[in-house]
Design a protein around this motif. Structure first.
Motif, PDB file in Angstrom:
ATOM      1  N   UNK A   1       0.845  -1.173   0.000  1.00  0.00           N
ATOM      2  CA  UNK A   1       0.000   0.000   0.000  1.00  0.00           C
ATOM      3  C   UNK A   1       0.891   1.236   0.000  1.00  0.00           C
ATOM      4  N   UNK A   2       0.668   2.147  -0.937  1.00  0.00           N
ATOM      5  CA  UNK A   2       1.480   3.349  -1.059  1.00  0.00           C
ATOM      6  C   UNK A   2       1.140   4.331   0.057  1.00  0.00           C
ATOM      7  N   UNK A   3       2.151   5.007   0.541  1.00  0.00           N
ATOM      8  CA  UNK A   3       1.918   6.026   1.562  1.00  0.00           C
ATOM      9  C   UNK A   3       1.959   7.397   0.913  1.00  0.00           C
ATOM     10  N   UNK A   4       1.145   8.291   1.415  1.00  0.00           N
ATOM     11  CA  UNK A   4       1.095   9.649   0.916  1.00  0.00           C
ATOM     12  C   UNK A   4       1.930  10.528   1.826  1.00  0.00           C
ATOM     13  N   UNK A   5       2.749  11.380   1.225  1.00  0.00           N
ATOM     14  CA  UNK A   5       3.556  12.299   2.012  1.00  0.00           C
ATOM     15  C   UNK A   5       2.646  13.326   2.656  1.00  0.00           C
ATOM     16  N   UNK A   6       2.790  13.472   3.935  1.00  0.00           N
ATOM     17  CA  UNK A   6       1.975  14.431   4.676  1.00  0.00           C
ATOM     18  C   UNK A   6       2.805  15.689   4.885  1.00  0.00           C
ATOM     19  N   UNK A   7       2.458  16.730   4.135  1.00  0.00           N
ATOM     20  CA  UNK A   7       3.250  17.953   4.178  1.00  0.00           C
ATOM     21  C   UNK A   7       2.487  19.141   4.761  1.00  0.00           C
ATOM     22  N   UNK A   8       1.234  18.955   5.053  1.00  0.00           N
ATOM     23  CA  UNK A   8       0.406  20.058   5.551  1.00  0.00           C
ATOM     24  C   UNK A   8       0.190  19.947   7.051  1.00  0.00           C
ATOM     25  N   UNK A   9       0.029  21.112   7.673  1.00  0.00           N
ATOM     26  CA  UNK A   9      -0.216  21.162   9.110  1.00  0.00           C
ATOM     27  C   UNK A   9      -1.541  21.865   9.364  1.00  0.00           C
ATOM     28  N   UNK A  10      -2.168  21.540  10.462  1.00  0.00           N
ATOM     29  CA  UNK A  10      -3.396  22.187  10.896  1.00  0.00           C
ATOM     30  C   UNK A  10      -3.216  22.519  12.367  1.00  0.00           C
ATOM     31  N   UNK A  11      -3.309  23.785  12.698  1.00  0.00           N
ATOM     32  CA  UNK A  11      -3.133  24.195  14.089  1.00  0.00           C
ATOM     33  C   UNK A  11      -4.491  24.478  14.702  1.00  0.00           C
ATOM     34  N   UNK A  12      -4.654  24.086  15.947  1.00  0.00           N
ATOM     35  CA  UNK A  12      -5.918  24.253  16.651  1.00  0.00           C
ATOM     36  C   UNK A  12      -5.678  24.948  17.983  1.00  0.00           C
ATOM     37  N   UNK A  13      -6.618  25.741  18.397  1.00  0.00           N
ATOM     38  CA  UNK A  13      -6.612  26.330  19.729  1.00  0.00           C
ATOM     39  C   UNK A  13      -7.588  25.537  20.579  1.00  0.00           C
ATOM     40  N   UNK A  14      -7.100  25.057  21.730  1.00  0.00           N
ATOM     41  CA  UNK A  14      -7.910  24.232  22.619  1.00  0.00           C
ATOM     42  C   UNK A  14      -7.796  24.748  24.039  1.00  0.00           C
ATOM     43  N   UNK A  15      -8.783  24.394  24.834  1.00  0.00           N
ATOM     44  CA  UNK A  15      -8.634  24.644  26.266  1.00  0.00           C
ATOM     45  C   UNK A  15      -7.701  23.572  26.813  1.00  0.00           C
ATOM     46  N   UNK A  16      -7.189  23.810  27.989  1.00  0.00           N
ATOM     47  CA  UNK A  16      -6.304  22.824  28.612  1.00  0.00           C
ATOM     48  C   UNK A  16      -7.035  21.500  28.817  1.00  0.00           C
ATOM     49  N   UNK A  17      -8.302  21.561  29.210  1.00  0.00           N
ATOM     50  CA  UNK A  17      -9.090  20.338  29.419  1.00  0.00           C
ATOM     51  C   UNK A  17      -9.303  19.579  28.116  1.00  0.00           C
ATOM     52  N   UNK A  18      -9.590  20.290  27.041  1.00  0.00           N
ATOM     53  CA  UNK A  18      -9.780  19.633  25.747  1.00  0.00           C
ATOM     54  C   UNK A  18      -8.503  18.922  25.320  1.00  0.00           C
ATOM     55  N   UNK A  19      -7.387  19.615  25.451  1.00  0.00           N
ATOM     56  CA  UNK A  19      -6.105  19.027  25.069  1.00  0.00           C
ATOM     57  C   UNK A  19      -5.804  17.798  25.914  1.00  0.00           C
ATOM     58  N   UNK A  20      -6.024  17.898  27.205  1.00  0.00           N
ATOM     59  CA  UNK A  20      -5.750  16.776  28.101  1.00  0.00           C
ATOM     60  C   UNK A  20      -6.634  15.578  27.756  1.00  0.00           C
ATOM     61  N   UNK A  21      -7.895  15.816  27.493  1.00  0.00           N
ATOM     62  CA  UNK A  21      -8.812  14.722  27.150  1.00  0.00           C
ATOM     63  C   UNK A  21      -8.406  14.042  25.840  1.00  0.00           C
ATOM     64  N   UNK A  22      -8.023  14.837  24.851  1.00  0.00           N
ATOM     65  CA  UNK A  22      -7.610  14.266  23.565  1.00  0.00           C
ATOM     66  C   UNK A  22      -6.334  13.452  23.735  1.00  0.00           C
ATOM     67  N   UNK A  23      -5.365  13.997  24.459  1.00  0.00           N
ATOM     68  CA  UNK A  23      -4.114  13.280  24.694  1.00  0.00           C
ATOM     69  C   UNK A  23      -4.349  11.989  25.473  1.00  0.00           C
ATOM     70  N   UNK A  24      -5.255  12.049  26.451  1.00  0.00           N
ATOM     71  CA  UNK A  24      -5.551  10.855  27.247  1.00  0.00           C
ATOM     72  C   UNK A  24      -6.237   9.793  26.387  1.00  0.00           C
ATOM     73  N   UNK A  25      -7.191  10.203  25.583  1.00  0.00           N
ATOM     74  CA  UNK A  25      -7.893   9.258  24.714  1.00  0.00           C
ATOM     75  C   UNK A  25      -6.936   8.631  23.704  1.00  0.00           C
ATOM     76  N   UNK A  26      -6.043   9.450  23.160  1.00  0.00           N
ATOM     77  CA  UNK A  26      -5.061   8.929  22.208  1.00  0.00           C
ATOM     78  C   UNK A  26      -4.161   7.908  22.893  1.00  0.00           C
ATOM     79  N   UNK A  27      -3.694   8.224  24.099  1.00  0.00           N
ATOM     80  CA  UNK A  27      -2.818   7.314  24.838  1.00  0.00           C
ATOM     81  C   UNK A  27      -3.535   6.004  25.157  1.00  0.00           C
ATOM     82  N   UNK A  28      -4.785   6.098  25.581  1.00  0.00           N
ATOM     83  CA  UNK A  28      -5.566   4.898  25.907  1.00  0.00           C
ATOM     84  C   UNK A  28      -5.709   4.004  24.685  1.00  0.00           C
ATOM     85  N   UNK A  29      -5.899   4.628  23.520  1.00  0.00           N
ATOM     86  CA  UNK A  29      -6.078   3.837  22.298  1.00  0.00           C
ATOM     87  C   UNK A  29      -4.750   3.430  21.665  1.00  0.00           C
ATOM     88  N   UNK A  30      -3.639   3.829  22.293  1.00  0.00           N
ATOM     89  CA  UNK A  30      -2.328   3.427  21.791  1.00  0.00           C
ATOM     90  C   UNK A  30      -1.906   4.139  20.526  1.00  0.00           C
TER      91      UNK A  30
END
Length: 91
Positions: A1-30
């Motif tokens: 399966x070919x991989x696509x080069x990821x050259x674009x960035x998307x920046x988001x502004x989050x509250x500290x709680x939003x960021x923590x929840x996203x990071x925690x969910x990502x960590x839980x899902x590995x």
């Protein structure tokens, strides 16, 4: 399966709680925050776009629309002459 080069960035502004929840969910899902977030964002974006492009109408409106399409074509005065003229964008 070919991989696509990821050259674009998307920046988001989050509250500290939003960021923590996203990071925690990502960590839980590995997964990294990117691996966790991008599929969800892409899926939601696709759904919003699909809903915007989808034609919705009641059965009565649909039946009326089809009835109009089934009517014989009407002659439009001057249309045949207009179509015989050279295009204004022709060289």
């Amino acid at each position: 399966m070919a991989t696509t080069t990821k050259s674009e960035r998307l920046e988001l502004r989050l509250t500290a709680d939003q960021k923590q929840n996203i990071e925690q969910a990502a960590a839980i899902s590995g997964r990294s925050v990117t691996e966790f977030s991008v599929p969800l964002l892409v899926e939601e974006a696709g759904e919003v776009i699909r809903q915007e492009r989808q034609l919705r109408m009641s059965k009565q409106a649909w039946d009326s629309f089809n009835a109009i399409l089934d009517e014989p074509a009407k002659s439009v005065a001057g249309l045949a002459d207009l179509l015989r003229r050279p295009a204004v964008f022709s060289e």
